[in-house]
Design a protein around this motif. Structure first.
Motif, PDB file in Angstrom:
ATOM      1  N   UNK A  69      75.787  38.659  33.238  1.00 19.53           N
ATOM      2  CA  UNK A  69      76.224  37.600  34.630  1.00 19.53           C
ATOM      3  C   UNK A  69      76.415  38.460  34.868  1.00 19.53           C
ATOM      4  N   UNK A  70      75.365  39.917  35.451  1.00 15.62           N
ATOM      5  CA  UNK A  70      75.623  40.642  36.342  1.00 15.62           C
ATOM      6  C   UNK A  70      74.806  40.501  38.125  1.00 15.62           C
ATOM      7  N   UNK A  71      75.207  40.559  38.881  1.00 10.92           N
ATOM      8  CA  UNK A  71      74.612  40.756  40.147  1.00 10.92           C
ATOM      9  C   UNK A  71      74.137  39.049  40.688  1.00 10.92           C
ATOM     10  N   UNK A  75      75.112  35.051  39.968  1.00  8.72           N
ATOM     11  CA  UNK A  75      76.361  34.541  39.799  1.00  8.72           C
ATOM     12  C   UNK A  75      75.983  33.294  40.767  1.00  8.72           C
ATOM     13  N   UNK A  78      75.161  30.325  38.696  1.00 11.71           N
ATOM     14  CA  UNK A  78      75.949  29.470  38.236  1.00 11.71           C
ATOM     15  C   UNK A  78      76.627  28.967  39.059  1.00 11.71           C
ATOM     16  N   UNK A  79      76.128  29.235  40.161  1.00 11.90           N
ATOM     17  CA  UNK A  79      77.360  28.428  41.909  1.00 11.90           C
ATOM     18  C   UNK A  79      76.727  27.756  41.607  1.00 11.90           C
ATOM     19  N   UNK A  93      80.246  25.379  30.143  1.00 12.34           N
ATOM     20  CA  UNK A  93      80.756  26.028  29.250  1.00 12.34           C
ATOM     21  C   UNK A  93      80.045  27.134  28.694  1.00 12.34           C
ATOM     22  N   UNK A  94      80.526  27.997  29.523  1.00 14.48           N
ATOM     23  CA  UNK A  94      79.476  29.562  29.545  1.00 14.48           C
ATOM     24  C   UNK A  94      79.250  30.133  28.645  1.00 14.48           C
ATOM     25  N   UNK A  95      78.608  30.641  28.207  1.00 14.99           N
ATOM     26  CA  UNK A  95      77.994  31.992  27.235  1.00 14.99           C
ATOM     27  C   UNK A  95      76.224  32.732  27.665  1.00 14.99           C
ATOM     28  N   UNK A  96      76.709  34.530  27.791  1.00 14.09           N
ATOM     29  CA  UNK A  96      76.532  35.288  28.532  1.00 14.09           C
ATOM     30  C   UNK A  96      75.651  35.120  27.918  1.00 14.09           C
ATOM     31  N   UNK A  97      75.039  36.930  27.603  1.00 14.73           N
ATOM     32  CA  UNK A  97      74.868  37.865  27.198  1.00 14.73           C
ATOM     33  C   UNK A  97      74.113  37.788  26.032  1.00 14.73           C
ATOM     34  N   UNK A  98      72.817  36.647  26.060  1.00 14.95           N
ATOM     35  CA  UNK A  98      72.235  36.479  24.755  1.00 14.95           C
ATOM     36  C   UNK A  98      70.328  36.674  25.304  1.00 14.95           C
TER      37      UNK A  98
END
Lengths: 335, 335
Positions: A69-71, A75, A78-79, A93-98
């Motif tokens: 989700x960085x940077x 973003x 996602x927006x 329903x968000x899930x990151x770092x995969x």
DNA sequence: ATTTTTTGTGGAAACGTTCCCAGTTTCATG
DNA sequence: CATGAAACTGGGAACGTTTCCACAAAAAAT
């Protein structure tokens, strides 16, 4: 305990069915409606989403799987996703770092029954394991994933074309020693951009030198390290192509600490054209990717797939890129 | 139709209870376990989250309400929230673009039964309407919201102190005409920062002039417009304080098009210290706000509140800020 | 060998909704 | 004033799980 529809029914002296009908906008007599509203107010009643979607099979929620989700890139994506979803009355329903296959599958499974569809963004997922682990029928759109065939709706960027055109731009400006800062090489997008870079060099009659390549990870610090490393090579590059703007930013910072002027002493270009890039000094020349629009589009296609259900026709879309010439490559209009 | 637990039970010849027990990690004989696993594989079964949480009353999902999603600030907050949630096995149900009271309430209600708790970030929500519309018992953490008393857990920034210290920094550098670009004045954070600005001026014996103030909206374009406007005043300011980095970036871009050098001819400072700010040229002096950490902390406190249930003690935390002096104010160390 | 504990099992009642159905009232309409 | 349509009503069966309970079988303790 929070109040339930039964409590409301009891309080207002009508049946559960009638309260439910009121909730869903069915016909209810004025008299009873008032009683119900009163009871709802008094009990502070809000209907339970889980129960509701258990029977209606609609959640008005869409799952989003991101690698990180960085940077500015994620973003913006996602927006775009969020805005479109919001307009249509859906939540995310968000899930990151995969990054690992297994994690993604686990996350998808956890979302089962809680979402009406899925946007999966993972450059290194493989189609087969998706297919075998995915509950059938769950609409899904793949964003920047590499899959062959037409088993899924997908949205991609013209990575090859973008890289080719920006490197060609550099060669046309007379650069012959063009260094490269890549992302992880297992990433399919990286490989496409690499192909574009190499083809553009070859077409300009320039030999591809592996000493001119640094493998980064798409984050600023790796761009920083990459620039420092690449400047140690015997023949210093006259230009650096970073595979995303984040690494280009890191590289620019490194060059600044070394006292090298951009673009006079060394040109630098990026990829993605994140919002930040235009505000850098010098403003960064980059391959414009319509990030926000891709998010929007992915969401639109997902909503379509949900609406059309089985009549849905899958499509693979590839978004074109465009070259945004600013000052960091040495020749742009001022901006 | 997706397979249900009943299908699995039938396929494997055991009872529904046993399958459920297997799912939840209870004791099951090896023999039956194998049969179940086979059936699950064959039917591609994934248990339904809605049904599950209907009975367990746990969703492992946390709601997040944001006013917007654009820019480095919100994406950092979200990253902080998401990372912590992820680590603890929770997902995020995100909903943005909520400015009006009514919309927020609607969004919260839509989340009812789908989340175990809520992080609400809305500078202009008012506590009363929250209270009366919120289902009791739902743990909630307020982020950068203004509420009196201790009815809610909340996390805030020292807006006053941050503004005061950066304006004092400017006055100490000798600036006397310090213009201000604000956000919407109904926003409580804005009012606090305004107070800090005014007190710092007064303490330096400088009169507060309303001609030195432009009301923006926290986005780049308004910073751009603000800078242009403020330069038209009879006595040109020698410094501009933008109430967030986004507007500072816009202002810097405006000054650049006018050919004014920063910081030699005019100083400029921001607030928030978003990641981008350090990469600008000149790098932006700003009030550092631990954005990511605030997201993390908000999530930690929410998870605590959930875990401790009724034993939970509410707290109001105020995060300190720190001054980050870079070059845009005219005196920073090189960076 | 008997009793107690552990382990494994399936039936059935929740959880909080919606929605089908059968029935009752209301109300134009001829 | 009959008649059919439309508006309204409540009972109860779903939806897909978990979990309580009673009980059986196996293991451990006496």
């Amino acid at each position: 305990m929070a109040a339930t529809i039964k409590d409301v029914a009891k309080e207002s002296g009508v049946s559960v069915s009638t309260v439910s009908r009121w909730l869903t906008g069915g016909p209810v007599s004025t008299h009873k409606r008032e009683k119900i509203q009163l009871a709802v107010q008094k009990l502070n009643f809000v209907s339970n989403g889980a129960a509701r979607s258990l029977v209606t099979k609609k959640t008005y929620t869409l799952g989003v799987l991101l690698p990180d989700m960085y940077g500015g890139f994620y973003s913006e994506i996602l927006r775009g996703l969020d805005q479109t979803a919001q307009e249509r009355g859906y939540h995310l329903l968000v899930s990151s770092s995969h990054n690992e296959q297994r994690e993604i599958v686990r996350a998808i499974q956890a979302m089962q029954g809680r979402v009406d569809g899925l946007v999966v963004m993972s450059p290194d997922i493989d189609a087969a394991s998706l297919q075998s682990n995915l509950p059938a029928r769950l609409p899904i759109v793949l964003l920047n994933c590499y899959v062959e065939g037409d088993a899924y709706d997908s949205i991609n960027v013209d990575n090859y074309g973008g890289a080719y055109s920006i490197v060609r731009h550099l060669t046309r400006l007379g650069h012959r020693r063009i260094a490269l800062i890549t992302g992880s090489l297992v990433n399919h997008e990286v490989r496409e951009r690499l192909r574009g870079y190499e083809d553009a060099l070859r077409d300009a009659g320039i030999e591809v030198a592996s000493s001119m390549r640094y493998v980064g990870d798409f984050n600023e610090p790796s761009g920083h390290r990459g620039a420092l490393e690449l400047l140690h090579t015997p023949e210093r590059p006259t230009a650096i192509f970073a595979m995303n703007d984040g690494m280009a930013i890191g590289a620019m910072a490194a060059l600044r600490t070394l006292g090298l002027r951009v673009p006079e002493e060394i040109a630098i270009v990026g990829f993605d054209d994140i919002p930040t890039s235009q505000y850098l000094e010098p403003p960064l020349t980059s391959v414009h990717v319509p990030i926000f629009e891709m998010g929007q589009r992915a969401m639109e296609r997902l909503l379509m797939a949900i609406q059309e259900a089985n009549a849905h026709i899958r499509r693979q879309e590839k978004f074109p890129t465009s070259l945004v010439i600013r000052r960091s490559c040495g020749v742009g209009q001022r901006s």
